[in-house]
Design an enzyme around this catalytic site. Structure first.
Site, PDB file in Angstrom:
ATOM      1  N   TYR A  87       3.184   9.848  -0.646  1.00  0.00           N
ATOM      2  CA  TYR A  87       4.285   9.285   0.155  1.00  0.00           C
ATOM      3  C   TYR A  87       5.640   9.496  -0.516  1.00  0.00           C
ATOM      4  O   TYR A  87       6.680   9.346   0.124  1.00  0.00           O
ATOM      5  CB  TYR A  87       4.088   7.790   0.385  1.00  0.00           C
ATOM      6  CG  TYR A  87       2.798   7.406   1.060  1.00  0.00           C
ATOM      7  CD1 TYR A  87       2.015   8.342   1.740  1.00  0.00           C
ATOM      8  CD2 TYR A  87       2.348   6.095   1.019  1.00  0.00           C
ATOM      9  CE1 TYR A  87       0.829   7.978   2.354  1.00  0.00           C
ATOM     10  CE2 TYR A  87       1.159   5.725   1.632  1.00  0.00           C
ATOM     11  CZ  TYR A  87       0.413   6.661   2.289  1.00  0.00           C
ATOM     12  OH  TYR A  87      -0.765   6.288   2.882  1.00  0.00           O
ATOM     13  N   LYS A  98      -2.675   5.798  -4.393  1.00  0.00           N
ATOM     14  CA  LYS A  98      -3.756   6.745  -4.116  1.00  0.00           C
ATOM     15  C   LYS A  98      -3.632   8.013  -4.965  1.00  0.00           C
ATOM     16  O   LYS A  98      -2.529   8.506  -5.216  1.00  0.00           O
ATOM     17  CB  LYS A  98      -3.747   7.111  -2.630  1.00  0.00           C
ATOM     18  CG  LYS A  98      -3.814   5.894  -1.713  1.00  0.00           C
ATOM     19  CD  LYS A  98      -3.747   6.290  -0.249  1.00  0.00           C
ATOM     20  CE  LYS A  98      -3.664   5.057   0.631  1.00  0.00           C
ATOM     21  NZ  LYS A  98      -2.309   4.427   0.581  1.00  0.00           N
ATOM     22  N   HIS A 129      -7.363   9.664  -2.015  1.00  0.00           N
ATOM     23  CA  HIS A 129      -6.658   9.767  -0.743  1.00  0.00           C
ATOM     24  C   HIS A 129      -7.492  10.452   0.347  1.00  0.00           C
ATOM     25  O   HIS A 129      -7.460  10.066   1.515  1.00  0.00           O
ATOM     26  CB  HIS A 129      -5.335  10.513  -0.936  1.00  0.00           C
ATOM     27  CG  HIS A 129      -4.298  10.130   0.063  1.00  0.00           C
ATOM     28  ND1 HIS A 129      -2.962   9.965  -0.269  1.00  0.00           N
ATOM     29  CD2 HIS A 129      -4.367   9.862   1.379  1.00  0.00           C
ATOM     30  CE1 HIS A 129      -2.274   9.618   0.813  1.00  0.00           C
ATOM     31  NE2 HIS A 129      -3.101   9.564   1.821  1.00  0.00           N
ATOM     32  N   ASP A 180       0.853  -1.191   0.000  1.00  0.00           N
ATOM     33  CA  ASP A 180       0.000   0.000   0.000  1.00  0.00           C
ATOM     34  C   ASP A 180       0.885   1.235   0.000  1.00  0.00           C
ATOM     35  O   ASP A 180       1.701   1.425   0.905  1.00  0.00           O
ATOM     36  CB  ASP A 180      -0.901   0.001   1.239  1.00  0.00           C
ATOM     37  CG  ASP A 180      -1.793   1.228   1.289  1.00  0.00           C
ATOM     38  OD1 ASP A 180      -2.936   1.141   0.819  1.00  0.00           O
ATOM     39  OD2 ASP A 180      -1.342   2.275   1.798  1.00  0.00           O
TER      40      ASP A 180
END
Length: 275
Positions: free
Chosen positions: A27, A56, A89, A22
């Site tokens: 990120y 996401k 997200h 994930d």
């Protein structure tokens, strides 16, 4: 974390046996995750179809003409033709309008296998489910969920709609200073949790993960340490008694470790209540 650490951890996790990764555009590690995926495919450790890759859509890409562009950028970083799950997200657009239906086009184009959402409350989910003409419903809702925030009402709602609840922060987060109040309680030090762990001859982390799994929640566990990764996979090897589950239910206090302060003033921000 530093990109090299992400690459090392992803390689280690795949080698140990993890198959669900994930990640997210926000990120900033998609390229490193892609490198790990490709190197493990080339060495024959895994096949692409063995892996379940989730990423996401960030809030600046919610305009209809930007959604597929955002996904294609992620796919390029992964060096993949598709991802298994693509998630909004937050239910908070930073540009333009919130139009969830645009993700359906990515699925129809074969760029994603399934679509889902993250950080949605039940009212926001209902808006999607009740939208006339929607083609695919979200397969999951990824939210902060752990012993101190067990999301019981939201979980019941998602189950009633055949939506999987996915838990981030399942172990009380990594407690990064920029995101988490350092005075907040350390979940894995909770005395009740530790008592249940001792009774079952397991670590507090394993009990925390098993509690979620046993309730039908998909827990996401983050670690960069090999022994912890291996231990986390033991979550499938035991069951908690109904008595232990009831005891652990009692720990929920509607407490959040992660609050996105930069989104709090937005009218769609969903964190004013648990449900």
């Amino acid at each position: 974390v530093h990109q090299s650490k992400s690459l090392e951890a992803a390689n280690l996790a795949i080698g140990i046996g993890f198959r669900h990764i994930d990640t997210a555009y926000a990120y900033q590690v998609e390229e490193e995750i892609g490198q790990a995926i490709q190197s493990n495919i080339k060495t024959g450790i895994v096949k692409r179809e063995d892996l379940f890759i989730t990423t996401k859509l960030w809030c600046t890409y919610f305009r209809p003409e930007l959604v597929q562009l955002g996904l294609e950028k992620s796919l390029k970083r992964f060096q993949l033709d598709y991802v298994d799950l693509y998630i909004m997200h937050y239910p908070v657009p930073m540009k333009g309008l919130l139009r969830t239906g645009i993700l359906e086009k990515c699925k129809d184009a074969g760029l994603v296998k399934s679509i889902g959402v993250s950080n949605f409350n039940h009212r926001q989910l209902e808006r999607i489910l009740n939208k006339p003409g929607h083609k695919y419903k979200p397969v999951c809702n990824q939210v902060e969920c752990h012993l101190y925030l067990n999301q019981s009402k939201l979980l019941d709602y998602c189950k009633s709609k055949d939506i999987v609840l996915v838990a981030y922060g399942a172990l009380g987060t990594q407690r990064h200073k920029e995101w988490v109040d350092q005075n907040s309680p350390v979940l894995l030090h909770d005395p009740v949790l530790c008592d249940v762990a001792k009774k079952n001859n397991r670590s507090p982390a394993l009990i925390a993960l098993r509690y979620l799994l046993q309730r039908g929640v998909v827990p996401l566990a983050q670690s960069f340490i090999e022994n912890e990764m291996k231990e986390n996979l033991q979550v499938f090897e035991f069951q908690l008694s109904s008595e232990d589950m009831k005891t652990l239910d009692g720990l929920s206090r509607n407490f959040r470790y992660l609050v996105a302060e930069f989104l709090m003033d937005h009218p769609e921000y969903p964190y004013s209540e648990e449900y």
